[in-house]
Structure formats: structure tokens, C-alpha cells
Scaffold this motif. Structure first.
Motif, PDB file in Angstrom:
ATOM      1  N   ASN A   1      28.972 -21.269 -10.873  1.00 20.51           N
ATOM      2  CA  ASN A   1      30.090 -21.451  -9.959  1.00 20.51           C
ATOM      3  C   ASN A   1      30.123 -22.879  -9.440  1.00 20.51           C
ATOM      4  O   ASN A   1      29.338 -23.251  -8.566  1.00 20.51           O
ATOM      5  N   LEU A   2      31.067 -23.681  -9.980  1.00 22.86           N
ATOM      6  CA  LEU A   2      31.230 -25.060  -9.518  1.00 22.86           C
ATOM      7  C   LEU A   2      32.634 -25.252  -8.959  1.00 22.86           C
ATOM      8  O   LEU A   2      33.200 -26.342  -9.000  1.00 22.86           O
ATOM      9  N   ALA A   3      33.205 -24.143  -8.452  1.00 21.66           N
ATOM     10  CA  ALA A   3      34.471 -24.232  -7.709  1.00 21.66           C
ATOM     11  C   ALA A   3      34.091 -24.614  -6.273  1.00 21.66           C
ATOM     12  O   ALA A   3      33.144 -25.385  -6.066  1.00 21.66           O
ATOM     13  N   LEU A   4      34.752 -24.085  -5.288  1.00 27.70           N
ATOM     14  CA  LEU A   4      34.453 -24.496  -3.906  1.00 27.70           C
ATOM     15  C   LEU A   4      33.643 -23.411  -3.203  1.00 27.70           C
ATOM     16  O   LEU A   4      33.638 -22.259  -3.639  1.00 27.70           O
ATOM     17  N   PRO A   5      32.972 -23.761  -2.099  1.00 28.33           N
ATOM     18  CA  PRO A   5      32.144 -22.768  -1.400  1.00 28.33           C
ATOM     19  C   PRO A   5      32.924 -21.514  -0.982  1.00 28.33           C
ATOM     20  O   PRO A   5      32.347 -20.448  -0.820  1.00 28.33           O
ATOM     21  N   TYR A   6      34.256 -21.641  -0.830  1.00 29.07           N
ATOM     22  CA  TYR A   6      35.077 -20.482  -0.422  1.00 29.07           C
ATOM     23  C   TYR A   6      35.025 -19.365  -1.478  1.00 29.07           C
ATOM     24  O   TYR A   6      35.290 -18.207  -1.187  1.00 29.07           O
TER      25      TYR A   6
ATOM     26  N   PHE B   1      22.034 -31.375  -6.132  1.00 27.75           N
ATOM     27  CA  PHE B   1      20.935 -32.290  -5.763  1.00 27.75           C
ATOM     28  C   PHE B   1      20.427 -31.954  -4.376  1.00 27.75           C
ATOM     29  O   PHE B   1      19.244 -31.718  -4.165  1.00 27.75           O
ATOM     30  N   ASP B   2      21.370 -31.938  -3.404  1.00 22.64           N
ATOM     31  CA  ASP B   2      20.933 -31.555  -2.065  1.00 22.64           C
ATOM     32  C   ASP B   2      21.999 -30.665  -1.439  1.00 22.64           C
ATOM     33  O   ASP B   2      22.966 -31.192  -0.945  1.00 22.64           O
ATOM     34  N   PRO B   3      21.808 -29.325  -1.451  1.00 29.70           N
ATOM     35  CA  PRO B   3      20.614 -28.597  -1.853  1.00 29.70           C
ATOM     36  C   PRO B   3      20.409 -28.621  -3.375  1.00 29.70           C
ATOM     37  O   PRO B   3      21.346 -28.845  -4.135  1.00 29.70           O
TER      38      PRO B   3
ATOM     39  N   ILE C   1      41.751 -19.282 -14.153  1.00 29.34           N
ATOM     40  CA  ILE C   1      41.306 -18.171 -13.312  1.00 29.34           C
ATOM     41  C   ILE C   1      41.520 -18.543 -11.837  1.00 29.34           C
ATOM     42  O   ILE C   1      41.343 -19.696 -11.452  1.00 29.34           O
ATOM     43  N   ASP C   2      41.948 -17.569 -11.046  1.00 32.30           N
ATOM     44  CA  ASP C   2      41.879 -17.733  -9.589  1.00 32.30           C
ATOM     45  C   ASP C   2      40.635 -16.971  -9.153  1.00 32.30           C
ATOM     46  O   ASP C   2      40.634 -15.742  -9.091  1.00 32.30           O
ATOM     47  N   ALA C   3      39.590 -17.705  -8.857  1.00 33.88           N
ATOM     48  CA  ALA C   3      38.292 -17.076  -8.574  1.00 33.88           C
ATOM     49  C   ALA C   3      38.241 -16.414  -7.200  1.00 33.88           C
ATOM     50  O   ALA C   3      37.247 -15.774  -6.866  1.00 33.88           O
TER      51      ALA C   3
END
Ligand code: NDP
Length: 401
Positions: free
Chosen positions: A82-87, A142-144, A60-62
């Protein structure tokens, strides 16, 4: 049958799906999707070998919300982790709204062209999620993540009137490389090189990056230099606990890491401004990421421990108190269990636990939430049971600095 779609087959995604597969009563059907399917297939192979559980994989391209919504519908997911990137946060939140699924992530949305580290974009989805009766849980790493839950626990059981909060993040591990980052290098370097900000007397104080240093003796790790930084949970914690007068975030860095970072910064390699190279636009930091070690591969060689926790001072029943809650995590033990180092592990396990809280109905709400808004107890119990045991000590005095 609870169907879960995990997006992002990096270091954190790998840990999360391994840990989910170990709890088949909660995670009955898992799909792992990412930009490159072979990475999902490799992780699925390891999950099968280590746990005997088969997970599905997809490409997938999220960044494409419509395609992501179609994938959510195709796999029937009730929850998207969602464990891709913040973008990708906003496009995946949009996809969840289109497909009618709940949402969880571990890092706040970042526009690619500027490093901001703020929740405003995601908090703006409050009404949209609430209107559809859906839930979005932000920052379940963990943090956040755990640090927010530690703060809620301190408030609930130890210090009713919290005045100061210090989050101390120590990676006492050694990966044997000249220079590498513990998680996605692009996101990590954006975070570390951003100006520091802390909360003092109800306002933000900004100072240049990596200029305020303290030495702290971490349990089971020893004395380390730690540096004042901005970190996104400060924003949500001072919003939800407005009694906090001062909130700071500290992270340890070794001298070799800082020396390399200084040189890379001085020569422009950490910039997110595009440059033209041989007729093509490239972003120096993205190029740097391509030549640095992949954090997901550091597990094999990393030794030592992480120690992350919160030190909170205030008063309880008229008495001044200071509480230090922390977790110790051993890089080699994590690698043995799931094939990843402790930084991916300490993020992937809380992502799994946050997902379990949502699927099991222990944490439920309509709208967009941060971790400290829920009862810390069931989450703290699962930390103890699933690889991140915590402890607390009451300190005699508040921090001297
Ligand atoms: P990685 O870079 O190892 O993994 C990210 C994964 O996302 C990669 O597999 C990548 O695919 C995939 N991806 C990137 N873009 C897209 C896209 N457009 N569509 C689909 N998949 C995509 O990162 P980490 O695992 O180290 O970190 C994951 C997240 O966890 C990050 O957001 C990070 O900020 C956060 N984090 C949070 C922490 C916390 O404590 N709260 C601590 C550490 C990390 P590909 O392999 O093809 O590039």
C-alpha cells in the motif's frame, strides 16, 4: 510465481515498482493500481524502458474495500503493497482480509478529519490477521521503516541496553522552488504543523510545533537547523523497546520553507477543517496541495543529499556507548536511476525490501508487525545491495542537547 499488487502511483509507488522490476526472481508478477490509471501507465512505460520488464496496471479506488478485494483476487496477489495515502490503510487491510493476502505499508492510518499519527487503529487488526494466518507489516519506508531497523540493529550488535534514541532526518537537497514538500503535500504539512511530542521518563511531552531547534553537523551535508517533531515510529519503538527512556525525532527545515509555512498557517491554508467556497465545501489543505508543485516532479531539478539516521546511547557490557547509524542518498543519482528524487527513493526502496522480506519468508509472522520486531540482518544487507548503503560510527559522547 509470486504476484504482488502495489496500490498508489505516486512518487513512492513509482520508485518501489522500478526497484521490484529489477528483482524478477522475487517479484515475478507486478500489478500497479491507483486512482488514476494513466499515472500507472506512465510509470509502467518508464519501468519497461529502464528495466525491460512489463508490469500490469489497473484503476482502483482503494477507499472501496470490496472493489479492492476483487482486484486482489483478480490479479491473484499474495501481497498488497500500500503506497497510496494513510487514509486508505484500513480499507486496504480489510480488502486483504477478504481476499486472503498479506499487507505492507509505509505510513500509519490517518482519519481524514483529524491528524493523529498513531498506530492504535492498525494494531487493532492483530487478531484478525493472526486468525487468518496472514501478515501485515507496518511502516516499511525510511522513517518509519529503516530507522526502526537501525534501532533493532543497534540493540542486536552495538548497545544491548539502549537508553536514549534520537532520529535525525535531514534533507539537504535544493529543488529550486520557492515552496514545495518532499512527499505528498497534504500528509507532509499535517505532520509538520502537528504539535511536537517526544518520550521522556516513560511519558509523552507535548510542545508547540516547530519551537525546539538544534543545529547539527550532518555527514556529507553540513550544519543544518533541525526541529523537534512527533513521528509515528516513536510510538512503536518505545513500545517494543520499553528500556528506552527518551526518544525524539528531529527534521531539518530551511528558513524559506518555515517562512512560507508560517504565512500559509496564519492565513488558514493549512487547515483540515472544511470551508464553504462558492457554495461548495473544500478543505483548505487539499486546495493548497492542488496548487503546490507535485513532489513526484521535483526530481528533475533537485540537487544535494539526504542524511537520515539514528543516534542511540546506552550501555553495553558495562560501558557507556553512543552509536550513529545513517544513510546518505544523492538526489541526482536517484533521478538518474529511477526518475525520482531521494525522498521518494528512500521510501520506495525500503518498501520493496520489506516486500522482499515477506515474499522470501525471511520475515514471517501471523498478525500485525512493526519493522523492529524482525531480525534486522537480511533487511540491512538488502539496503546495502539496493541503493541505500548505511554506515555507523561510535560517537565519543551522547548528544549534548
Ligand atoms: P503521492 O501523493 O505522490 O502518491 C499517492 C498515490 O496514491 C497517488 O498516485 C494517488 O492517486 C493514490 N491514491 C490516493 N488516494 C487513492 C485511493 N483512494 N485509491 C487509490 N489510489 C489512491 O504520495 P507519495 O508517493 O509521496 O507517498 C505515498 C505514501 O508514502 C504516503 O502514505 C506517505 O505518507 C508515505 N511516505 C512514507 C515515508 C516514510 O519514510 N515512511 C516518507 C514519505 C512518504 P492520484 O494520483 O490519482 O491522486
Amino acid at each position: 510465481m509470486t504476484k504482488t499488487l502495489v496500490i498508489g502511483a505516486g512518487g513512492v509507488g513509482s520508485v518501489a515498482v522500478h526497484k521490484m522490476a529489477m528483482l524478477p526472481d522475487i517479484f515475478t508478477d507486478i500489478t500497479l493500481a491507483s486512482r488514476r490509471q494513466f499515472k500507472c501507465d506512465e510509470i509502467a512505460g518508464s519501468v519497461l524502458e529502464r528495466t525491460g520488464v512489463s508490469i500490469k496496471t489497473a484503476r482502483i479506488d482503494a477507499d472501496d474495500a470490496d472493489a479492492t478485494a476483487r482486484l486482489i483476487q483478480a490479479c491473484g496477489a499474495k501481497l498488497v503493497v500500500n503506497l497510496a495515502l494513510p487514509y486508505q490503510d484500513l480499507s486496504i487491510m480489510d480488502a486483504c482480509l477478504m481476499a486472503g493476502a498479506d499487507y505492507l505499508d509505509t505510513a500509519n492510518y490517518e482519519p481524514p478529519e483529524e491528524a493523529k499519527f498513531e498506530y492504535s487503529w492498525q494494531w487493532a487488526y492483530q487478531e484478525k490477521f493472526a486468525k487468518q494466518g496472514l501478515m501485515a507489516l507496518l511502516g516499511s519506508g525510511f522513517d518509519p521503516g529503516v530507522t526502526n531497523v537501525f534501532t533493532a540493529y543497534t540493540k542486536k550488535y552495538l548497545i544491548a541496553d539502549m537508553r536514549t534514541l534520537d532520529i535525525l532526518d535531514c534533507n539537504g537537497g535544493d529543488h529550486g522552488q520557492h515552496f514545495a514538500t518532499n512527499f505528498n503535500p497534504e500528509i507532509n504539512i499535517r505532520e509538520v504543523t502537528a504539535p511536537s511530542r517526544h518520550w521522556q521518563d516513560k511519558k509523552w511531552i507535548e510542545t508547540p510545533a516547530l519551537t525546539t531547534k538544534q543545529n547539527f553537523d550532518f555527514p556529507e551535508v553540513g550544519a543544518r537547523n533541525m526541529y523537534l517533531m512527533y513521528h509515528e515510529e516513536l510510538e512503536s519503538l518505545v513500545t517494543h523497546f520499553p528500556e528506552i527512556e527518551r526518544a525524539r525525532f528531529w527534521m531539518t527545515f530551511g528558513d524559506a520553507y518555515l517562512k512560507h509555512l508560517e504565512v500559509l498557517q496564519n492565513v488558514g491554508m493549512t487547515s483540515i477543517e472544511p470551508v464553504i467556497y462558492e457554495g461548495q465545501e473544500i478543505i483548505p489543505l487539499q486546495f493548497l496541495k492542488a496548487v503546490l508543485p507535485n513532489p513526484g516532479d521535483l526530481g528533475k531539478t533537485t540537487t544535494g543529499k539526504t542524511c537520515i539516521g539514528t543516534i542511540i546511547s546506552g550501555s553495553d557490557n558495562g560501558q557507556d556507548k553512543t552509536a550513529y547509524i545513517y544513510n546518505i542518498c544523492d538526489h541526482e543519482a536517484c533521478f538518474k536511476e529511477v526518475g525520482s528524487q531521494a525522498v521518494s527513493y528512500t521510501t520506495g526502496v525500503p518498501a520493496m525490501i520489506g516486500a522482499a522480506m515477506m515474499l522470501g519468508g525471511k520475515w514471517r509472522g501471523e498478525g500485525v508487525f512493526n519493522m523492529e520486531q524482525f531480525d534486522p540482518d537480511p533487511f540491512m544487507d538488502m539496503l546495502n545491495q539496493h541503493g541505500l548503503p548505511w554506515q555507523y560510527v561510535m560517537l565519543e559522547k551522547p548528544l549534548a542537547f
